[in-house]
Design an enzyme around this catalytic site. Structure first.
Site, mmCIF file in Angstrom:
data_model
loop_
_atom_site.group_PDB
_atom_site.id
_atom_site.type_symbol
_atom_site.label_atom_id
_atom_site.label_comp_id
_atom_site.label_asym_id
_atom_site.label_seq_id
_atom_site.Cartn_x
_atom_site.Cartn_y
_atom_site.Cartn_z
ATOM 1 N N GLY A 113 -17.941 -4.986 10.257
ATOM 2 C CA GLY A 113 -16.768 -4.705 9.249
ATOM 3 C C GLY A 113 -17.172 -5.237 7.862
ATOM 4 O O GLY A 113 -16.579 -4.616 6.804
ATOM 5 N N ALA A 119 -3.613 2.257 15.113
ATOM 6 C CA ALA A 119 -2.928 3.484 14.658
ATOM 7 C C ALA A 119 -2.287 2.859 13.157
ATOM 8 O O ALA A 119 -1.060 3.400 12.394
ATOM 9 C CB ALA A 119 -1.838 4.130 15.240
ATOM 10 N N LYS A 137 0.761 -1.335 -0.022
ATOM 11 C CA LYS A 137 0.031 0.076 -0.028
ATOM 12 C C LYS A 137 0.638 1.009 -0.086
ATOM 13 O O LYS A 137 0.357 2.214 -0.580
ATOM 14 C CB LYS A 137 -0.937 0.023 1.210
ATOM 15 C CG LYS A 137 -2.016 -1.168 1.259
ATOM 16 C CD LYS A 137 -2.868 -0.931 2.304
ATOM 17 C CE LYS A 137 -4.372 -2.222 2.094
ATOM 18 N NZ LYS A 137 -4.917 -1.807 3.191
ATOM 19 N N GLY A 157 -2.672 0.696 9.220
ATOM 20 C CA GLY A 157 -3.201 1.394 7.968
ATOM 21 C C GLY A 157 -4.710 1.461 7.866
ATOM 22 O O GLY A 157 -5.216 2.532 7.450
ATOM 23 N N ALA A 158 -5.475 0.651 8.497
ATOM 24 C CA ALA A 158 -6.970 1.000 8.508
ATOM 25 C C ALA A 158 -7.554 2.049 9.477
ATOM 26 O O ALA A 158 -8.417 2.922 9.058
ATOM 27 C CB ALA A 158 -7.855 -0.418 8.961
HETATM 28 P P1 NDP Z 1 -1.953 -3.088 10.909
HETATM 29 O O1 NDP Z 1 -0.991 -4.100 10.900
HETATM 30 O O2 NDP Z 1 -1.558 -1.857 10.069
HETATM 31 O O3 NDP Z 1 -2.395 -2.357 12.249
HETATM 32 C C1 NDP Z 1 -2.660 -3.188 13.334
HETATM 33 C C2 NDP Z 1 -3.049 -2.451 14.513
HETATM 34 O O4 NDP Z 1 -3.548 -3.278 15.627
HETATM 35 C C3 NDP Z 1 -1.910 -1.489 15.247
HETATM 36 O O5 NDP Z 1 -2.314 -0.289 15.572
HETATM 37 C C4 NDP Z 1 -1.502 -2.503 16.281
HETATM 38 O O6 NDP Z 1 -0.933 -1.680 17.387
HETATM 39 C C5 NDP Z 1 -2.709 -2.989 16.691
HETATM 40 N N1 NDP Z 1 -2.753 -4.157 17.459
HETATM 41 C C6 NDP Z 1 -2.467 -5.235 17.056
HETATM 42 N N2 NDP Z 1 -2.485 -6.229 18.047
HETATM 43 C C7 NDP Z 1 -2.565 -5.691 19.277
HETATM 44 C C8 NDP Z 1 -2.776 -6.015 20.658
HETATM 45 N N3 NDP Z 1 -2.540 -7.084 20.941
HETATM 46 N N4 NDP Z 1 -2.895 -4.922 21.457
HETATM 47 C C9 NDP Z 1 -3.448 -3.673 21.118
HETATM 48 N N5 NDP Z 1 -3.243 -3.251 19.704
HETATM 49 C C10 NDP Z 1 -2.835 -4.180 18.870
HETATM 50 O O7 NDP Z 1 -3.310 -3.819 10.288
HETATM 51 P P2 NDP Z 1 -4.349 -2.960 9.397
HETATM 52 O O8 NDP Z 1 -4.563 -1.444 9.933
HETATM 53 O O9 NDP Z 1 -3.999 -2.954 7.898
HETATM 54 O O10 NDP Z 1 -5.614 -3.762 9.580
HETATM 55 C C11 NDP Z 1 -6.261 -3.682 10.744
HETATM 56 C C12 NDP Z 1 -7.365 -4.799 10.755
HETATM 57 O O11 NDP Z 1 -8.372 -4.050 9.838
HETATM 58 C C13 NDP Z 1 -7.392 -6.091 10.027
HETATM 59 O O12 NDP Z 1 -7.982 -7.019 10.799
HETATM 60 C C14 NDP Z 1 -7.743 -5.830 8.585
HETATM 61 O O13 NDP Z 1 -8.572 -7.070 8.120
HETATM 62 C C15 NDP Z 1 -9.241 -5.023 8.708
HETATM 63 N N6 NDP Z 1 -9.543 -4.407 7.631
HETATM 64 C C16 NDP Z 1 -11.004 -4.256 7.254
HETATM 65 C C17 NDP Z 1 -11.306 -3.649 6.085
HETATM 66 C C18 NDP Z 1 -12.703 -3.987 6.000
HETATM 67 O O14 NDP Z 1 -13.118 -3.581 4.735
HETATM 68 N N7 NDP Z 1 -13.462 -4.304 6.949
HETATM 69 C C19 NDP Z 1 -10.350 -2.953 5.430
HETATM 70 C C20 NDP Z 1 -9.239 -2.708 5.776
HETATM 71 C C21 NDP Z 1 -8.558 -3.419 6.992
HETATM 72 P P3 NDP Z 1 0.570 -1.357 17.498
HETATM 73 O O15 NDP Z 1 0.864 -0.247 16.577
HETATM 74 O O16 NDP Z 1 0.622 -0.857 18.869
HETATM 75 O O17 NDP Z 1 1.472 -2.558 17.014
#
Ligand code: NDP
Length: 258
Positions: free
Chosen positions: A224, A107, A47, A109-110
């Site tokens: 979602g 914080a 992305k 991508g989504a």
């Molecule tokens: P990223 O990997 O970019 O971000 C993941 C986020 O989750 C980070 O902020 C991370 O925090 C946080 N996180 C993960 N594990 C934990 C935990 N145990 N405790 C606290 N925070 C946590 O993922 P994306 O943003 O790309 O995707 C996020 C979700 O959105 C996915 O499940 C994806 O499938 C979904 N999605 C759904 C869409 C839809 O159309 N419904 C479209 C796009 C995405 P930290 O920064 O602290 O690591």
């Protein structure tokens, strides 16, 4: 889901899934242009990497610094981000974000896509709650410098209490996904008020632990799947100009058990 929309509109267009490794991304983008494709979607890890390979960016994609949808406009490949726009369409059917304070968990991508789109439609304030301080602060900086919304970073502490002044919360983390170990957000679920809108980006399974806890407390919930369908609808509109048949798209999703 996308091909179901094409079929319903009698369009002779295919939507194919291909796996492209990072070192082949540039060749794949050139290939799409050479073959005059209408466009394509991208998922992680492409992305951000795709941006220098494109001819331009839409407004929100340029602010977010991430592209999930590329559109061929008169031979030029323009990067858009439909994740946040899809979220916004589904969310706005329940609550008008204008003037509201909204708390986003995550914080990545989504979260970035959702926060920027909410800020661009004049949400009053975005509170970003994240575990990683740097990522959370970076998103808050982007909102403050590139949009008119206020923004605040709050580091995620155990048994997190939802701030009293927020109209909605959004889980934009990966917590709740089927294949993910931890399925529960570290929240004080009793801080969910009945007048709160509780939204989750997770599609598999759509009825997440968070949404179940919210429903138990009488809050309005948004899963979602709406975001997923709406980002598809927006992409199809960009590529073909048609308003896609959303029920055909939902049925196609249900058929694959999402
Ligand atoms: P990223 O990997 O970019 O971000 C993941 C986020 O989750 C980070 O902020 C991370 O925090 C946080 N996180 C993960 N594990 C934990 C935990 N145990 N405790 C606290 N925070 C946590 O993922 P994306 O943003 O790309 O995707 C996020 C979700 O959105 C996915 O499940 C994806 O499938 C979904 N999605 C759904 C869409 C839809 O159309 N419904 C479209 C796009 C995405 P930290 O920064 O602290 O690591």
């Amino acid at each position: 889901m996308v091909e179901a929309a094409y079929k319903a509109a009698n369009l002779n267009i295919r939507y194919i899934n291909t796996e492209v490794f990072p070192d082949a991304l540039e060749a794949a983008v050139h290939g799409a242009k050479a073959m005059n494709w209408l466009g394509f979607n991208l998922s992680a890890p492409h992305k951000v990497a795709v941006i220098p390979m494109l001819d331009g960016l839409g407004e929100s994609a340029s602010i977010m610094g991430a592209v999930n949808c590329v559109v061929n406009r008169d031979g030029k490949l323009i990067g858009e981000n439909t994740d946040g726009k899809g979220f916004l369409t589904a969310f706005s059917q329940v609550l008008n974000p204008e003037g509201k304070t909204i708390c986003i968990f995550g914080a990545g991508g989504a979260a970035r896509a959702i926060a920027i789109e909410l800020a661009l439609v004049k949400a009053k304030k975005i509170i970003v709650v994240n575990r990683n301080i740097e990522r959370g602060e970076d998103l808050v900086d982007t909102i403050k410098t590139r949009t008119s919304a206020q923004a605040e970073f709050v580091q995620w502490t155990p048994n997190f209490v939802i701030p009293g002044d927020v109209a909605a919360i959004v889980n934009a983390t990966t917590i709740g996904m089927e294949q993910f170990e931890g399925k529960k957000l570290d929240l004080d679920f009793d801080s969910i008020r009945t007048d709160l809108v509780v939204s989750d980006v997770i599609v598999n399974p759509p009825n997440t632990h968070l949404l179940q806890e919210a429903a138990k407390r009488g809050a309005v919930t948004i899963d979602g799947v709406g975001m997923l369908v709406q980002q598809g609808v927006i992409g199809i509109k960009y590529w073909t100009g048609i308003d896609a048949d959303q029920s055909a798209m939902r049925s196609a999703l249900e058929a694959v058990n999402i």
